[in-house]
Enzyme design. Structure first.
Site, PDB file in Angstrom:
ATOM      1  N   SER A 174     -10.593  -0.173   3.241  1.00  0.00           N
ATOM      2  CA  SER A 174      -9.836  -0.348   4.484  1.00  0.00           C
ATOM      3  C   SER A 174      -9.339   1.002   4.960  1.00  0.00           C
ATOM      4  CB  SER A 174      -8.612  -1.230   4.251  1.00  0.00           C
ATOM      5  OG  SER A 174      -8.988  -2.490   3.793  1.00  0.00           O
ATOM      6  N   GLU A 212      -4.662   4.006   6.047  1.00  0.00           N
ATOM      7  CA  GLU A 212      -4.343   3.684   4.650  1.00  0.00           C
ATOM      8  C   GLU A 212      -4.656   4.855   3.716  1.00  0.00           C
ATOM      9  OE1 GLU A 212      -6.340   1.640   1.343  1.00  0.00           O
ATOM     10  OE2 GLU A 212      -5.636  -0.159   2.363  1.00  0.00           O
ATOM     11  N   ARG A 263       0.829  -1.225   0.000  1.00  0.00           N
ATOM     12  CA  ARG A 263       0.000   0.000   0.000  1.00  0.00           C
ATOM     13  C   ARG A 263       0.863   1.276   0.000  1.00  0.00           C
ATOM     14  NH1 ARG A 263      -3.114  -3.577  -0.692  1.00  0.00           N
ATOM     15  NH2 ARG A 263      -5.259  -3.723   0.054  1.00  0.00           N
TER      16      ARG A 263
HETATM   17  N1  EPU Z   1     -11.583 -10.125  10.143  1.00  0.00           N
HETATM   18  C1  EPU Z   1     -12.103  -9.857  11.373  1.00  0.00           C
HETATM   19  N2  EPU Z   1     -13.145  -8.987  11.469  1.00  0.00           N
HETATM   20  C2  EPU Z   1     -13.689  -8.386  10.391  1.00  0.00           C
HETATM   21  C3  EPU Z   1     -13.143  -8.646   9.102  1.00  0.00           C
HETATM   22  C4  EPU Z   1     -12.088  -9.531   9.020  1.00  0.00           C
HETATM   23  O1  EPU Z   1     -11.663 -10.384  12.379  1.00  0.00           O
HETATM   24  O2  EPU Z   1     -14.631  -7.582  10.573  1.00  0.00           O
HETATM   25  C5  EPU Z   1     -10.436 -11.055  10.051  1.00  0.00           C
HETATM   26  C6  EPU Z   1     -10.867 -12.429   9.581  1.00  0.00           C
HETATM   27  O3  EPU Z   1     -10.188 -13.391  10.338  1.00  0.00           O
HETATM   28  C7  EPU Z   1     -10.382 -12.478   8.154  1.00  0.00           C
HETATM   29  C8  EPU Z   1      -9.149 -11.603   8.197  1.00  0.00           C
HETATM   30  O4  EPU Z   1      -9.478 -10.589   9.140  1.00  0.00           O
HETATM   31  O5  EPU Z   1     -10.086 -13.785   7.773  1.00  0.00           O
HETATM   32  C9  EPU Z   1      -8.825 -10.969   6.861  1.00  0.00           C
HETATM   33  O6  EPU Z   1      -9.968 -10.268   6.376  1.00  0.00           O
HETATM   34  P1  EPU Z   1     -10.123  -9.894   4.837  1.00  0.00           P
HETATM   35  O7  EPU Z   1      -9.962 -11.106   3.996  1.00  0.00           O
HETATM   36  O8  EPU Z   1     -11.353  -9.107   4.654  1.00  0.00           O
HETATM   37  O9  EPU Z   1      -8.839  -9.022   4.533  1.00  0.00           O
HETATM   38  P2  EPU Z   1      -8.197  -7.742   5.271  1.00  0.00           P
HETATM   39  O10 EPU Z   1      -6.800  -8.102   5.614  1.00  0.00           O
HETATM   40  O11 EPU Z   1      -9.047  -7.229   6.361  1.00  0.00           O
HETATM   41  C10 EPU Z   1      -7.215  -6.821   3.044  1.00  0.00           C
HETATM   42  C11 EPU Z   1      -7.138  -5.530   2.284  1.00  0.00           C
HETATM   43  C12 EPU Z   1      -8.446  -5.283   1.552  1.00  0.00           C
HETATM   44  C13 EPU Z   1      -8.722  -6.431   0.607  1.00  0.00           C
HETATM   45  C14 EPU Z   1      -8.781  -7.716   1.441  1.00  0.00           C
HETATM   46  C15 EPU Z   1      -8.972  -8.949   0.582  1.00  0.00           C
HETATM   47  C16 EPU Z   1      -5.632  -4.088   3.524  1.00  0.00           C
HETATM   48  C17 EPU Z   1      -5.496  -2.881   4.380  1.00  0.00           C
HETATM   49  N3  EPU Z   1      -6.862  -4.429   3.192  1.00  0.00           N
HETATM   50  O12 EPU Z   1      -8.193  -6.669   4.077  1.00  0.00           O
HETATM   51  O13 EPU Z   1      -8.266  -4.118   0.779  1.00  0.00           O
HETATM   52  O14 EPU Z   1      -9.918  -6.271  -0.102  1.00  0.00           O
HETATM   53  O15 EPU Z   1      -7.535  -7.883   2.156  1.00  0.00           O
HETATM   54  O16 EPU Z   1      -7.826  -9.181  -0.139  1.00  0.00           O
HETATM   55  O17 EPU Z   1      -4.616  -4.685   3.140  1.00  0.00           O
HETATM   56  C18 EPU Z   1      -8.516  -1.757   0.773  1.00  0.00           C
HETATM   57  O18 EPU Z   1      -7.296  -1.678   0.692  1.00  0.00           O
HETATM   58  O19 EPU Z   1      -9.247  -0.725   0.797  1.00  0.00           O
HETATM   59  C19 EPU Z   1      -9.138  -3.062   0.870  1.00  0.00           C
HETATM   60  C20 EPU Z   1     -10.447  -3.200   1.046  1.00  0.00           C
END
Ligand code: EPU
Length: 351
Positions: free
Chosen positions: A251, A347, A178
């Site tokens: 995010s 972010e 990012r």
């Molecule tokens: N989780 C929670 N609570 C929640 C949501 C998620 O505990 O409310 C935990 C779950 O265990 C889940 C893990 O977090 O398995 C990962 O969640 P998710 O797959 O949604 O991914 P993320 O790490 O929260 C990142 C990116 C997103 C992208 C997703 C999917 C960043 C900052 N964010 O989110 O990107 O869509 O992976 O690849 O790296 C963005 O940058 O705006 C964005 C949405």
């Protein structure tokens, strides 16, 4: 007595300038901030002329893409520049890899669909990310196991230091999670276009949690870029609040990357905390999990809230000001720091 009915407006060749412009429809958090000047540039050839205006030269400049990764905590005391240039074309192809050139003002998801329709792959995991092509390399957008840096061949910029156009290679862009050279020098570079190197075939990236299941649910006979993009689109629509429905900037925090030793301590104290390997032996933690476990998922302070759908996303339930949203972000940061001794970084670009 006469009342001004519209702000002062100037039409130039390839650009439009509006004084004291509302940015409310220009940021997906729907914050009602204003800019001293808002310039829409349709033709990047006009940039030298636009940037030479005394008012533009003497005040701060912010380049706005689709507004899906910015928080205006107050009115912007300078020029907000928005690139509305259009155009996507294949400009070369060698050994099954095409170079696709896209203008900065193109919508990101339109580009993803265009490349798939032209038989190219690589961008399918990045379907439905909000924003423009020009914004994509700035924060090195990423989702579902892919980051855009893998497919960026070069980035065309207008350099405000030399007041000239230049092309930066992928290595020159200094991409990181990012992050990029452009994000670190927002006043200097105006991204005008991106060249992507996209193969005709590749090994699909399906390992990110939920992707295989979503594809299976589609019931398609063979997996291809189009079906992956379709599955990713469905996943995103289900998991993330839709900015068309409720104001948000995706995010709001990056997943924090920390050293191995504190990560190991956190792993034994909180075995459920998701951790992923990061560069140089470091460890990336799930910020969403840290926020949810701190009890903040769905928390609301007036119209500023933490999404009840995904804890990493801040939402504007109505008329929250940017300052109110930023205060909430600080509260989230402080709460997570007190509980886990981990610091979350925003972010989006915070103005
Ligand atoms: N989780 C929670 N609570 C929640 C949501 C998620 O505990 O409310 C935990 C779950 O265990 C889940 C893990 O977090 O398995 C990962 O969640 P998710 O797959 O949604 O991914 P993320 O790490 O929260 C990142 C990116 C997103 C992208 C997703 C999917 C960043 C900052 N964010 O989110 O990107 O869509 O992976 O690849 O790296 C963005 O940058 O705006 C964005 C949405």
């Amino acid at each position: 007595m006469s009342y001004p009915v519209a702000p002062a407006r100037l039409e130039g060749a390839g650009y439009t300038i509006v004084e004291d412009a509302s940015l409310a429809t220009r940021n997906t958090l729907r914050v009602a901030a204003r800019a001293s000047l808002l310039i829409d540039v349709r033709d990047t050839q006009a940039l030298p002329e636009v940037l030479a205006f005394p008012l533009v030269k003497s005040s701060p400049l912010f380049v706005l893409g689709g507004g899906s990764n910015v928080l205006f905590t107050r009115d912007y005391p300078g020029t907000v520049l928005s690139l509305a240039s259009r155009g996507i074309q294949i400009c070369a192809e060698r050994d099954g890899v095409a170079t696709v050139r896209a203008a900065a003002g193109e919508n990101w998801n339109d580009l993803v669909n265009w490349t798939i329709a032209h038989g190219l792959c690589g961008l399918e995991n990045l379907a439905l990310i909000p924003g423009t092509v020009g914004a994509a390399p700035i924060q090195n957008i990423g989702a579902y196991g892919t980051e855009v840096r893998e497919f960026v061949e070069s980035v065309d910029v207008f350099d405000r230091h030399s007041m000239s156009a230049m092309r930066l290679s992928r290595a020159d862009c200094e991409f990181a999670y990012r992050d990029s050279r452009f994000k670190r020098a927002p006043e200097r570079y105006i991204v005008t276009g991106v060249d992507f190197a996209l193969p005709r075939s590749r090994e699909w990236r399906l390992d990110y949690s939920g992707v295989r299941e979503e594809i299976a649910a589609l019931g398609v006979e063979s997996i291809n870029a189009a079906s992956i993009a379709e599955a990713i689109t469905r996943l995103r629509l289900r998991k993330l609040p839709n900015p068309e429905v409720i104001g948000n900037a995706g995010s709001f925090f990056k997943n924090p990357v920390i050293d191995a030793a504190p990560a190991a301590r956190l792993r034994s104290a909180y075995p459920a905390l998701p951790q992923w390997p990061a560069d140089a032996g470091r460890v990336k933690l799930s910020a969403a999990w840290l926020i949810e476990t701190s009890g903040l998922k769905g928390f609301r302070d007036g119209d500023a809230g933490v999404s009840a759908q995904h804890a990493l996303v801040l939402v504007n339930h109505g008329t929250a000001s940017g300052a109110r949203l930023w205060a909430l972000a600080q509260q989230v940061r402080d709460t997570v720091r007190q509980r886990f001794d981990v610091t979350l970084d925003a972010e989006p670009v915070v103005i």
